[in-house]
Motif scaffolding. Structure first.
Motif, PDB file in Angstrom:
ATOM      1  N   ILE A  42       0.838  -1.207   0.000  1.00 48.84           N
ATOM      2  CA  ILE A  42       0.000   0.000   0.000  1.00 48.84           C
ATOM      3  C   ILE A  42       0.869   1.253   0.000  1.00 48.84           C
ATOM      4  O   ILE A  42       0.766   2.103  -0.881  1.00 48.84           O
ATOM      5  N   ILE A  43       1.751   1.331   1.012  1.00 45.15           N
ATOM      6  CA  ILE A  43       2.614   2.509   1.133  1.00 45.15           C
ATOM      7  C   ILE A  43       3.738   2.425   0.105  1.00 45.15           C
ATOM      8  O   ILE A  43       4.240   1.343  -0.211  1.00 45.15           O
ATOM      9  N   PHE A  44       4.131   3.591  -0.421  1.00 45.72           N
ATOM     10  CA  PHE A  44       5.159   3.714  -1.460  1.00 45.72           C
ATOM     11  C   PHE A  44       4.713   3.026  -2.762  1.00 45.72           C
ATOM     12  O   PHE A  44       5.544   2.480  -3.502  1.00 45.72           O
ATOM     13  N   SER A  45       3.421   3.074  -3.026  1.00 44.41           N
ATOM     14  CA  SER A  45       2.877   2.508  -4.260  1.00 44.41           C
ATOM     15  C   SER A  45       1.589   3.243  -4.609  1.00 44.41           C
ATOM     16  O   SER A  45       1.091   4.077  -3.836  1.00 44.41           O
ATOM     17  N   VAL A  46       1.030   2.914  -5.755  1.00 40.67           N
ATOM     18  CA  VAL A  46      -0.165   3.608  -6.248  1.00 40.67           C
ATOM     19  C   VAL A  46      -1.358   3.475  -5.301  1.00 40.67           C
ATOM     20  O   VAL A  46      -2.065   4.459  -5.062  1.00 40.67           O
ATOM     21  N   PRO A  47      -1.649   2.292  -4.722  1.00 42.98           N
ATOM     22  CA  PRO A  47      -2.798   2.206  -3.811  1.00 42.98           C
ATOM     23  C   PRO A  47      -2.731   3.190  -2.647  1.00 42.98           C
ATOM     24  O   PRO A  47      -3.747   3.767  -2.258  1.00 42.98           O
ATOM     25  N   GLY A  48      -1.539   3.393  -2.085  1.00 42.37           N
ATOM     26  CA  GLY A  48      -1.402   4.349  -0.995  1.00 42.37           C
ATOM     27  C   GLY A  48      -1.693   5.769  -1.442  1.00 42.37           C
ATOM     28  O   GLY A  48      -2.328   6.549  -0.724  1.00 42.37           O
ATOM     29  N   ILE A  49      -1.230   6.112  -2.639  1.00 41.08           N
ATOM     30  CA  ILE A  49      -1.491   7.455  -3.180  1.00 41.08           C
ATOM     31  C   ILE A  49      -2.989   7.659  -3.388  1.00 41.08           C
ATOM     32  O   ILE A  49      -3.543   8.715  -3.065  1.00 41.08           O
ATOM     33  N   VAL A  50      -3.652   6.639  -3.920  1.00 42.59           N
ATOM     34  CA  VAL A  50      -5.094   6.731  -4.151  1.00 42.59           C
ATOM     35  C   VAL A  50      -5.845   6.870  -2.833  1.00 42.59           C
ATOM     36  O   VAL A  50      -6.748   7.706  -2.698  1.00 42.59           O
TER      37      VAL A  50
END
Length: 291
Positions: free
Chosen positions: A147-155
């Protein structure tokens, strides 16, 4: 019974403009000066700096691999976050504006929460929840979910920050309209779904579009929460605002202002669209009053 007009009387209109010409022109001048200094000149400076070394350098800056990645990621977040916030905003506004239930005030407060919480704090909350050493981090790592440091976390961070915009535009409109038209529709035999599509939604379409535009603008420009959860990985997790920051810190000023100019263009288009929607909505309301 005589119908009471809702139009302001001539006395009210006169009272609103009975200041001296000097006072009125001074206030207008101050407003224009403020807009010139804090809006127009900074925008001009951005575009002048972006094109300082010519069109070739400008287009090279916005078509460079990392820049294209940042643009694509920003648009991807918009495509995901704005529709989800729109669906949530409609559902929440419909529930709060049309029904009375226990916990209604609590739901309204929770919707407003992102307005009072710093985006940086919001990002840190997601880090505490989903990072490798967070609450759910070990469980996610066992299943290969990052999740963190990836697209899902940004979303997720963007969703949290932008969740109030659509709902807060719709709630007062739905509340002011009441439930009379919906009750009439149901009495005539329409089911709840048809009533929503043909009665509720058309009545709030301008507020809905306005909320979507605001949500879209904030999604594109979000920096704080995204900065915390993204990890600033070039070409992978940098959105346009983060890419501008990196370029500026590396003294690549022309490239930084080139990307900033794209964001400025999007902001100007958003502002134009917002004004068009406000104008059309006001025109439609005037026509309804006339008829």
């Amino acid at each position: 019974m005589a119908q009471i007009s809702t139009d302001p009387t001539p006395v009210n209109r006169t009272a609103a403009t009975n200041e001296s010409r000097f006072v009125r022109y001074s206030l207008i001048g101050l407003a224009l000066l403020f807009l010139l200094l804090f809006l127009f000149l900074p925008l001009v400076a951005i575009f002048l700096k972006a094109f300082e070394q010519g069109l070739h350098v400008y287009f090279a800056s916005i078509t460079e691999a990392d820049a294209l990645s940042a643009i694509k990621l920003t648009l991807l977040v918009v495509v995901i976050a704005v529709p989800l916030n729109t669906i949530f905003g409609i559902a929440a506004a419909w529930a709060i504006g049309k029904f009375r239930f226990r916990g209604r005030n609590l739901l309204t407060t929770l919707i407003d929460l992102p307005f009072s919480v710093s985006p940086v704090i919001a990002g840190l909350v997601f880090v505490l929840l989903f990072s490798a050493h967070g609450v759910f981090g070990p469980w996610l790592l066992e299943r290969g979910i990052q999740i963190i440091f990836s697209v899902p976390g940004i979303v997720l961070a963007t969703l949290f920050v932008t969740v109030p915009f659509v709902a807060r535009e719709l709630i007062p409109v739905m509340h002011a309209q009441g439930t009379a038209e919906e009750e009439a529709s149901l009495t005539l035999g329409a089911n709840g779904w048809r009533t929503f599509w043909h009665v509720t939604l058309p009545n709030v379409k301008w507020a809905l579009l306005y909320g979507i535009i605001l949500c879209n603008a904030r999604t594109i420009g979000e920096f704080g929460a995204v900065s915390v959860v993204s990890g600033h990985i070039r070409g992978l997790t940098n959105t346009m605002p983060l890419h501008v920051e990196i370029l500026y810190n590396e003294y690549q000023f022309t490239a930084a202002f080139a990307i900033a100019s794209l964001m400025s263009i999007l902001a100007i288009l958003t502002l134009i669209l917002k004004n068009v929607i406000e104008w059309k909505g006001a025109a439609e309301r005037r026509n309804e009053h006339v008829h």
